[in-house]
Scaffold this motif. Structure first.
Motif, PDB file in Angstrom:
ATOM      1  N   ASN A 134       0.840  -1.202   0.000  1.00  0.00           N
ATOM      2  CA  ASN A 134       0.000   0.000   0.000  1.00  0.00           C
ATOM      3  C   ASN A 134       0.869   1.243   0.000  1.00  0.00           C
ATOM      4  O   ASN A 134       1.881   1.299   0.701  1.00  0.00           O
ATOM      5  N   TYR A 135       0.437   2.254  -0.757  1.00  0.00           N
ATOM      6  CA  TYR A 135       1.148   3.531  -0.813  1.00  0.00           C
ATOM      7  C   TYR A 135       0.117   4.643  -0.750  1.00  0.00           C
ATOM      8  O   TYR A 135      -0.849   4.638  -1.517  1.00  0.00           O
ATOM      9  N   TRP A 136       0.294   5.556   0.207  1.00  0.00           N
ATOM     10  CA  TRP A 136      -0.617   6.695   0.347  1.00  0.00           C
ATOM     11  C   TRP A 136       0.166   7.978   0.137  1.00  0.00           C
ATOM     12  O   TRP A 136       1.328   8.087   0.517  1.00  0.00           O
ATOM     13  N   VAL A 137      -0.525   8.964  -0.431  1.00  0.00           N
ATOM     14  CA  VAL A 137       0.027  10.306  -0.565  1.00  0.00           C
ATOM     15  C   VAL A 137      -0.972  11.286   0.047  1.00  0.00           C
ATOM     16  O   VAL A 137      -2.154  11.265  -0.293  1.00  0.00           O
ATOM     17  N   VAL A 138      -0.467  12.089   0.961  1.00  0.00           N
ATOM     18  CA  VAL A 138      -1.272  13.111   1.630  1.00  0.00           C
ATOM     19  C   VAL A 138      -0.877  14.460   1.055  1.00  0.00           C
ATOM     20  O   VAL A 138       0.307  14.796   1.007  1.00  0.00           O
ATOM     21  N   ASP A 139      -1.860  15.227   0.601  1.00  0.00           N
ATOM     22  CA  ASP A 139      -1.618  16.594   0.137  1.00  0.00           C
ATOM     23  C   ASP A 139      -2.216  17.530   1.180  1.00  0.00           C
ATOM     24  O   ASP A 139      -3.432  17.715   1.225  1.00  0.00           O
ATOM     25  N   PRO A 140      -1.390  18.106   2.061  1.00  0.00           N
ATOM     26  CA  PRO A 140      -1.932  18.949   3.127  1.00  0.00           C
ATOM     27  C   PRO A 140      -2.502  20.265   2.625  1.00  0.00           C
ATOM     28  O   PRO A 140      -3.315  20.886   3.306  1.00  0.00           O
ATOM     29  N   ASP A 141      -2.110  20.694   1.428  1.00  0.00           N
ATOM     30  CA  ASP A 141      -2.611  21.957   0.893  1.00  0.00           C
ATOM     31  C   ASP A 141      -4.035  21.838   0.392  1.00  0.00           C
ATOM     32  O   ASP A 141      -4.789  22.809   0.422  1.00  0.00           O
ATOM     33  N   GLU A 142      -4.445  20.655  -0.077  1.00  0.00           N
ATOM     34  CA  GLU A 142      -5.792  20.489  -0.649  1.00  0.00           C
ATOM     35  C   GLU A 142      -6.881  20.440   0.426  1.00  0.00           C
ATOM     36  O   GLU A 142      -7.902  21.089   0.197  1.00  0.00           O
ATOM     37  N   PRO A 143      -6.938  19.820   1.493  1.00  0.00           N
ATOM     38  CA  PRO A 143      -6.237  18.608   1.890  1.00  0.00           C
ATOM     39  C   PRO A 143      -6.878  17.373   1.259  1.00  0.00           C
ATOM     40  O   PRO A 143      -8.091  17.334   1.029  1.00  0.00           O
ATOM     41  N   SER A 144      -6.039  16.358   0.992  1.00  0.00           N
ATOM     42  CA  SER A 144      -6.535  15.110   0.415  1.00  0.00           C
ATOM     43  C   SER A 144      -5.615  13.960   0.789  1.00  0.00           C
ATOM     44  O   SER A 144      -4.466  14.173   1.183  1.00  0.00           O
ATOM     45  N   VAL A 145      -6.161  12.757   0.641  1.00  0.00           N
ATOM     46  CA  VAL A 145      -5.381  11.528   0.804  1.00  0.00           C
ATOM     47  C   VAL A 145      -5.764  10.615  -0.351  1.00  0.00           C
ATOM     48  O   VAL A 145      -6.949  10.408  -0.619  1.00  0.00           O
ATOM     49  N   THR A 146      -4.750  10.090  -1.033  1.00  0.00           N
ATOM     50  CA  THR A 146      -4.955   9.110  -2.093  1.00  0.00           C
ATOM     51  C   THR A 146      -4.206   7.852  -1.711  1.00  0.00           C
ATOM     52  O   THR A 146      -3.046   7.927  -1.299  1.00  0.00           O
ATOM     53  N   ALA A 147      -4.883   6.710  -1.834  1.00  0.00           N
ATOM     54  CA  ALA A 147      -4.284   5.418  -1.498  1.00  0.00           C
ATOM     55  C   ALA A 147      -4.238   4.536  -2.729  1.00  0.00           C
ATOM     56  O   ALA A 147      -5.205   4.475  -3.495  1.00  0.00           O
ATOM     57  N   TRP A 148      -3.110   3.864  -2.902  1.00  0.00           N
ATOM     58  CA  TRP A 148      -2.964   2.849  -3.932  1.00  0.00           C
ATOM     59  C   TRP A 148      -2.672   1.522  -3.242  1.00  0.00           C
ATOM     60  O   TRP A 148      -1.956   1.486  -2.238  1.00  0.00           O
ATOM     61  N   ALA A 149      -3.221   0.440  -3.787  1.00  0.00           N
ATOM     62  CA  ALA A 149      -2.956  -0.903  -3.286  1.00  0.00           C
ATOM     63  C   ALA A 149      -2.355  -1.728  -4.418  1.00  0.00           C
ATOM     64  O   ALA A 149      -2.741  -1.569  -5.577  1.00  0.00           O
ATOM     65  N   LEU A 150      -1.420  -2.602  -4.067  1.00  0.00           N
ATOM     66  CA  LEU A 150      -0.763  -3.436  -5.060  1.00  0.00           C
ATOM     67  C   LEU A 150      -1.688  -4.583  -5.449  1.00  0.00           C
ATOM     68  O   LEU A 150      -2.190  -5.308  -4.594  1.00  0.00           O
ATOM     69  N   ALA A 151      -1.938  -4.712  -6.746  1.00  0.00           N
ATOM     70  CA  ALA A 151      -2.768  -5.793  -7.282  1.00  0.00           C
ATOM     71  C   ALA A 151      -2.105  -6.301  -8.550  1.00  0.00           C
ATOM     72  O   ALA A 151      -1.901  -5.522  -9.487  1.00  0.00           O
ATOM     73  N   GLU A 152      -1.756  -7.570  -8.562  1.00  0.00           N
ATOM     74  CA  GLU A 152      -1.104  -8.185  -9.716  1.00  0.00           C
ATOM     75  C   GLU A 152       0.152  -7.418 -10.128  1.00  0.00           C
ATOM     76  O   GLU A 152       0.405  -7.189 -11.312  1.00  0.00           O
ATOM     77  N   GLY A 153       0.920  -6.977  -9.140  1.00  0.00           N
ATOM     78  CA  GLY A 153       2.188  -6.327  -9.394  1.00  0.00           C
ATOM     79  C   GLY A 153       2.134  -4.854  -9.738  1.00  0.00           C
ATOM     80  O   GLY A 153       3.163  -4.258 -10.024  1.00  0.00           O
ATOM     81  N   ALA A 154       0.942  -4.249  -9.705  1.00  0.00           N
ATOM     82  CA  ALA A 154       0.821  -2.824 -10.042  1.00  0.00           C
ATOM     83  C   ALA A 154      -0.068  -2.114  -9.026  1.00  0.00           C
ATOM     84  O   ALA A 154      -1.023  -2.687  -8.503  1.00  0.00           O
ATOM     85  N   PHE A 155       0.249  -0.842  -8.768  1.00  0.00           N
ATOM     86  CA  PHE A 155      -0.596  -0.042  -7.880  1.00  0.00           C
ATOM     87  C   PHE A 155      -1.890   0.327  -8.592  1.00  0.00           C
ATOM     88  O   PHE A 155      -1.873   0.775  -9.747  1.00  0.00           O
ATOM     89  N   ARG A 156      -2.986   0.159  -7.899  1.00  0.00           N
ATOM     90  CA  ARG A 156      -4.312   0.573  -8.354  1.00  0.00           C
ATOM     91  C   ARG A 156      -4.888   1.483  -7.274  1.00  0.00           C
ATOM     92  O   ARG A 156      -4.764   1.185  -6.082  1.00  0.00           O
ATOM     93  N   GLN A 157      -5.519   2.577  -7.690  1.00  0.00           N
ATOM     94  CA  GLN A 157      -6.095   3.478  -6.697  1.00  0.00           C
ATOM     95  C   GLN A 157      -7.173   2.733  -5.915  1.00  0.00           C
ATOM     96  O   GLN A 157      -8.095   2.168  -6.483  1.00  0.00           O
ATOM     97  N   ALA A 158      -7.034   2.742  -4.587  1.00  0.00           N
ATOM     98  CA  ALA A 158      -7.942   2.022  -3.704  1.00  0.00           C
ATOM     99  C   ALA A 158      -8.916   2.959  -2.994  1.00  0.00           C
ATOM    100  O   ALA A 158     -10.024   2.551  -2.652  1.00  0.00           O
ATOM    101  N   ALA A 159      -8.484   4.208  -2.765  1.00  0.00           N
ATOM    102  CA  ALA A 159      -9.333   5.174  -2.066  1.00  0.00           C
ATOM    103  C   ALA A 159      -8.791   6.572  -2.309  1.00  0.00           C
ATOM    104  O   ALA A 159      -7.595   6.756  -2.537  1.00  0.00           O
ATOM    105  N   ARG A 160      -9.693   7.534  -2.248  1.00  0.00           N
ATOM    106  CA  ARG A 160      -9.300   8.946  -2.324  1.00  0.00           C
ATOM    107  C   ARG A 160     -10.369   9.750  -1.618  1.00  0.00           C
ATOM    108  O   ARG A 160     -11.563   9.481  -1.774  1.00  0.00           O
ATOM    109  N   ALA A 161      -9.938  10.724  -0.836  1.00  0.00           N
ATOM    110  CA  ALA A 161     -10.873  11.609  -0.149  1.00  0.00           C
ATOM    111  C   ALA A 161     -10.253  12.995  -0.057  1.00  0.00           C
ATOM    112  O   ALA A 161      -9.028  13.139   0.014  1.00  0.00           O
ATOM    113  N   THR A 162     -11.118  14.005  -0.076  1.00  0.00           N
ATOM    114  CA  THR A 162     -10.676  15.383   0.091  1.00  0.00           C
ATOM    115  C   THR A 162     -11.458  16.023   1.232  1.00  0.00           C
ATOM    116  O   THR A 162     -12.580  15.618   1.545  1.00  0.00           O
ATOM    117  N   SER A 163     -10.842  16.985   1.858  1.00  0.00           N
ATOM    118  CA  SER A 163     -11.446  17.821   2.882  1.00  0.00           C
ATOM    119  C   SER A 163     -12.178  17.012   3.957  1.00  0.00           C
ATOM    120  O   SER A 163     -11.574  16.274   4.706  1.00  0.00           O
TER     121      SER A 163
END
Length: 184
Positions: A134-163
């Motif tokens: 799993n890899y998450w990126v937090v953007d404190p300026d937006e604010p937002s969080v985007t999560a990617w999960a590994l599936a079959e060797g590649a990251f796929r977006q698993a979740a995203r939320a803002t504010s």
């Protein structure tokens, strides 16, 4: 005229031994990605606030089998790749006294203007290739969080939320929070 940092070899990819020999104490973060030295300045206040608040949320939700650590702590993916994610989650027994010598269950980066491209491109790609679940990126300026999960060797977006939207994932353990709560 090309200049190079004193003590660094010239004409070859850098290794962990080169990084260890450098041993600076200047407030910057030094990482290697595929033999390339990445130097990041000290983070901004909003970065540290989001990082601290997210650390508390993760620690409260984590089970006893995993440990949540914040930078600086080395994740040694290869001899030429030593990263320090802002936050990382791994099985307790996977850590050594010096580092995490394998991909974490979760790596998180809080974006800064100076690291945005590195976090969204280089680190994400290298963690994906290493098998980070799993890899998450937090953007404190937006604010937002985007999560990617590994599936079959590649990251796929698993979740995203803002504010005030709820960010919710089940892996590596169930957790729910709002991105806005990270910057208050």
């Amino acid at each position: 005229m090309t200049t190079r940092a004193p003590g660094l070899p010239h004409g070859r990819p850098l290794t962990r031994a080169d990084l260890d020999a450098l041993d600076p104490d200047d407030g910057h973060r030094y990482e290697l990605i595929d033999g390339v030295l990445i130097v990041s300045p000290a983070p901004r206040h909003i970065h540290q606030r989001a990082l601290g608040n997210l650390h508390l949320v993760l620690r409260a939700a984590a089970t006893g089998a995993v440990e949540v650590l914040f930078a600086p702590f080395d994740v040694a993916l290869a001899d030429d790749t030593v990263m320090q994610p802002d936050l990382l989650v791994a099985q307790r027994e996977a850590f050594t006294a010096r580092d995490l010598p394998t991909a974490p269950l979760l790596a998180i980066e809080v974006l800064s203007p100076s690291t945005r491209g590195i976090d969204l491109l280089l680190k994400k790609d290298r963690l994906e290739r290493a098998g980070c679940a799993n890899y998450w990126v937090v953007d404190p300026d937006e604010p937002s969080v985007t999560a990617w999960a590994l599936a079959e060797g590649a990251f796929r977006q698993a979740a995203r939320a803002t504010s005030e939207e709820g960010f919710e994932v089940a892996d590596p353990f169930p957790i729910r929070f709002t991105p806005a709560s990270l910057i208050v």
